[in-house]
Design a protein around this motif. Sequence first.
Motif, PDB file in Angstrom:
ATOM      1  N   SER A  24      34.534  10.240  39.979  1.00 12.80           N
ATOM      2  CA  SER A  24      35.593  11.235  40.176  1.00 12.80           C
ATOM      3  C   SER A  24      35.131  12.319  41.137  1.00 12.80           C
ATOM      4  O   SER A  24      33.964  12.727  41.135  1.00 12.80           O
ATOM      5  CB  SER A  24      35.978  11.874  38.842  1.00 12.80           C
ATOM      6  OG  SER A  24      36.828  12.989  39.040  1.00 12.80           O
ATOM      7  N   LEU A  84      44.650  18.113  37.597  1.00 13.02           N
ATOM      8  CA  LEU A  84      44.640  16.703  37.998  1.00 13.02           C
ATOM      9  C   LEU A  84      43.359  16.016  37.548  1.00 13.02           C
ATOM     10  O   LEU A  84      43.388  14.846  37.126  1.00 13.02           O
ATOM     11  CB  LEU A  84      44.790  16.591  39.516  1.00 13.02           C
ATOM     12  CG  LEU A  84      46.191  16.811  40.079  1.00 13.02           C
ATOM     13  CD1 LEU A  84      46.148  16.881  41.601  1.00 13.02           C
ATOM     14  CD2 LEU A  84      47.135  15.699  39.625  1.00 13.02           C
ATOM     15  N   ARG A 107      43.754  15.129  33.939  1.00 16.07           N
ATOM     16  CA  ARG A 107      44.628  13.961  33.786  1.00 16.07           C
ATOM     17  C   ARG A 107      43.917  12.685  34.211  1.00 16.07           C
ATOM     18  O   ARG A 107      44.064  11.637  33.579  1.00 16.07           O
ATOM     19  CB  ARG A 107      45.897  14.149  34.615  1.00 16.07           C
ATOM     20  CG  ARG A 107      46.860  15.195  34.054  1.00 16.07           C
ATOM     21  CD  ARG A 107      47.986  15.455  35.032  1.00 16.07           C
ATOM     22  NE  ARG A 107      48.661  14.210  35.438  1.00 16.07           N
ATOM     23  CZ  ARG A 107      49.418  14.087  36.513  1.00 16.07           C
ATOM     24  NH1 ARG A 107      49.593  15.129  37.310  1.00 16.07           N
ATOM     25  NH2 ARG A 107      49.996  12.943  36.800  1.00 16.07           N
ATOM     26  N   GLU A 108      43.153  12.782  35.271  1.00 14.44           N
ATOM     27  CA  GLU A 108      42.404  11.624  35.768  1.00 14.44           C
ATOM     28  C   GLU A 108      41.466  11.089  34.679  1.00 14.44           C
ATOM     29  O   GLU A 108      41.334   9.876  34.491  1.00 14.44           O
ATOM     30  CB  GLU A 108      41.604  12.033  37.003  1.00 14.44           C
ATOM     31  CG  GLU A 108      40.731  10.939  37.587  1.00 14.44           C
ATOM     32  CD  GLU A 108      39.800  11.469  38.674  1.00 14.44           C
ATOM     33  OE1 GLU A 108      39.506  10.715  39.613  1.00 14.44           O
ATOM     34  OE2 GLU A 108      39.378  12.642  38.571  1.00 14.44           O
ATOM     35  N   THR A 130      43.525   9.124  31.972  1.00 12.67           N
ATOM     36  CA  THR A 130      44.492   8.109  32.408  1.00 12.67           C
ATOM     37  C   THR A 130      43.843   6.731  32.431  1.00 12.67           C
ATOM     38  O   THR A 130      42.772   6.552  33.020  1.00 12.67           O
ATOM     39  CB  THR A 130      45.043   8.446  33.806  1.00 12.67           C
ATOM     40  OG1 THR A 130      45.726   9.701  33.740  1.00 12.67           O
ATOM     41  CG2 THR A 130      46.004   7.370  34.294  1.00 12.67           C
ATOM     42  N   THR A 186      48.560   4.449  38.012  1.00 15.53           N
ATOM     43  CA  THR A 186      48.712   5.891  37.824  1.00 15.53           C
ATOM     44  C   THR A 186      47.440   6.624  38.220  1.00 15.53           C
ATOM     45  O   THR A 186      47.482   7.687  38.856  1.00 15.53           O
ATOM     46  CB  THR A 186      49.061   6.208  36.363  1.00 15.53           C
ATOM     47  OG1 THR A 186      50.253   5.499  35.990  1.00 15.53           O
ATOM     48  CG2 THR A 186      49.276   7.695  36.163  1.00 15.53           C
ATOM     49  N   LEU A 187      46.313   6.032  37.864  1.00 19.81           N
ATOM     50  CA  LEU A 187      45.019   6.644  38.185  1.00 19.81           C
ATOM     51  C   LEU A 187      44.816   6.752  39.694  1.00 19.81           C
ATOM     52  O   LEU A 187      44.380   7.794  40.197  1.00 19.81           O
ATOM     53  CB  LEU A 187      43.887   5.824  37.561  1.00 19.81           C
ATOM     54  CG  LEU A 187      42.469   6.377  37.709  1.00 19.81           C
ATOM     55  CD1 LEU A 187      42.362   7.755  37.080  1.00 19.81           C
ATOM     56  CD2 LEU A 187      41.463   5.416  37.083  1.00 19.81           C
ATOM     57  N   ASN A 222      47.135   6.928  41.940  1.00 24.15           N
ATOM     58  CA  ASN A 222      48.057   7.946  42.450  1.00 24.15           C
ATOM     59  C   ASN A 222      47.506   9.354  42.239  1.00 24.15           C
ATOM     60  O   ASN A 222      47.671  10.236  43.096  1.00 24.15           O
ATOM     61  CB  ASN A 222      49.423   7.807  41.787  1.00 24.15           C
ATOM     62  CG  ASN A 222      50.192   6.598  42.283  1.00 24.15           C
ATOM     63  OD1 ASN A 222      49.938   6.101  43.388  1.00 24.15           O
ATOM     64  ND2 ASN A 222      51.119   6.105  41.474  1.00 24.15           N
ATOM     65  N   ILE A 223      46.863   9.562  41.101  1.00 27.37           N
ATOM     66  CA  ILE A 223      46.250  10.867  40.829  1.00 27.37           C
ATOM     67  C   ILE A 223      45.127  11.139  41.831  1.00 27.37           C
ATOM     68  O   ILE A 223      45.026  12.233  42.390  1.00 27.37           O
ATOM     69  CB  ILE A 223      45.711  10.925  39.384  1.00 27.37           C
ATOM     70  CG1 ILE A 223      46.877  10.927  38.392  1.00 27.37           C
ATOM     71  CG2 ILE A 223      44.839  12.164  39.186  1.00 27.37           C
ATOM     72  CD1 ILE A 223      46.443  10.818  36.944  1.00 27.37           C
ATOM     73  N   LYS A 224      44.292  10.137  42.066  1.00 24.86           N
ATOM     74  CA  LYS A 224      43.193  10.292  43.023  1.00 24.86           C
ATOM     75  C   LYS A 224      43.723  10.595  44.422  1.00 24.86           C
ATOM     76  O   LYS A 224      43.149  11.420  45.153  1.00 24.86           O
ATOM     77  CB  LYS A 224      42.330   9.029  43.041  1.00 24.86           C
ATOM     78  CG  LYS A 224      41.506   8.799  41.779  1.00 24.86           C
ATOM     79  CD  LYS A 224      40.699   7.530  41.879  1.00 24.86           C
ATOM     80  CE  LYS A 224      39.906   7.247  40.620  1.00 24.86           C
ATOM     81  NZ  LYS A 224      38.822   8.205  40.403  1.00 24.86           N
ATOM     82  N   GLU A 244      46.523  12.076  45.150  1.00 26.87           N
ATOM     83  CA  GLU A 244      47.024  13.451  45.161  1.00 26.87           C
ATOM     84  C   GLU A 244      45.854  14.430  45.267  1.00 26.87           C
ATOM     85  O   GLU A 244      45.942  15.456  45.960  1.00 26.87           O
ATOM     86  CB  GLU A 244      47.835  13.727  43.900  1.00 26.87           C
ATOM     87  CG  GLU A 244      48.447  15.123  43.826  1.00 26.87           C
ATOM     88  CD  GLU A 244      49.451  15.404  44.940  1.00 26.87           C
ATOM     89  OE1 GLU A 244      49.721  16.591  45.193  1.00 26.87           O
ATOM     90  OE2 GLU A 244      49.957  14.447  45.553  1.00 26.87           O
TER      91      GLU A 244
END
Length: 292
Positions: free
Chosen positions: A192, A218, A221-222, A225, A230-231, A233-235, A237
């Motif tokens: 991460s 974020l 949330r990462e 998740t 979805t993961l 998409n978070i990365k 963002e």
Amino acid sequence: FFASPDNIYQNRIEGWKVNALIFNYSNPIFQIKEFRKIISKIIDTEGYIRIHLDNGANLVTGPYTTLHTGNNPDVKKYLTENETAKIRKNKNNYIKSIQDEIEKIDQFNYKGKGRKELYYNNQKVKLIFSYNRERMSKQESDALKPIIQNLIGIGISISRTEHGDNTIEHTKSNPKKWDILYDEIEIQLKDSASEYFMTFNGKNRNYHKYSNAQLDDLFSREKTTLDPGTLNNIKREIHKILHDDYAAIFLWSMYNYYTFDLEYISSRNNHLINSVNFFTTPERWKMVRDEY
């Protein structure tokens, strides 16, 4: 044992490391987003990759290399095509236009003839530009020279300091010893960016003390998740926010070069056997020999 040259396959690939200019947020000047943006606008990354790195690196726009599933392909490079053309056609005129933009930022002004000295809050802007010489090639050192020259060109007094493996960590931990640091960020697929950019918690590597509440949310949330889509998409963002906030100036990812003997490993394994995952993800490949 020496393989026949005809049997040697050579190629190159990005690794997981991104080289970036890291800002010291203990210095108030870097808490000003408009100033961080200014620095991004005097760096012709593509040009330096071509001229100084001999195309031995790939341009990046965030903390992930382009191999990473978190890489956001919609994020654009810092310089627009128009800005790139201007800086290459007439750098002096381009730098003057950047100085015009600097003077629009609150508490920034120039003194002396030719706008050679930049001041912030009535103090001359003096920055320490640091890097670990033992962890970089001569080509990388050459690529940093025009960046430093352009920083000087916009009126900043630069002290350039080289470090080695034995001193760089001490330097990072002492905010009085550096202002801009050329450093590596390594984020593999399961890692991460929070390790480098979540608000410093005493455990992560955020030695530069960058902080962004939206990113912290974020990152939380990462961490919880499970769904891969979805993961990712978070990365992506996270990538966009870090780029748009000029949290650091992400430059390039140096290529890793690799080779193998076609007498033992088929070229059909090219997309699996390389310098990135030969040792780290052996479950993704197996030896396949060509049949004759």
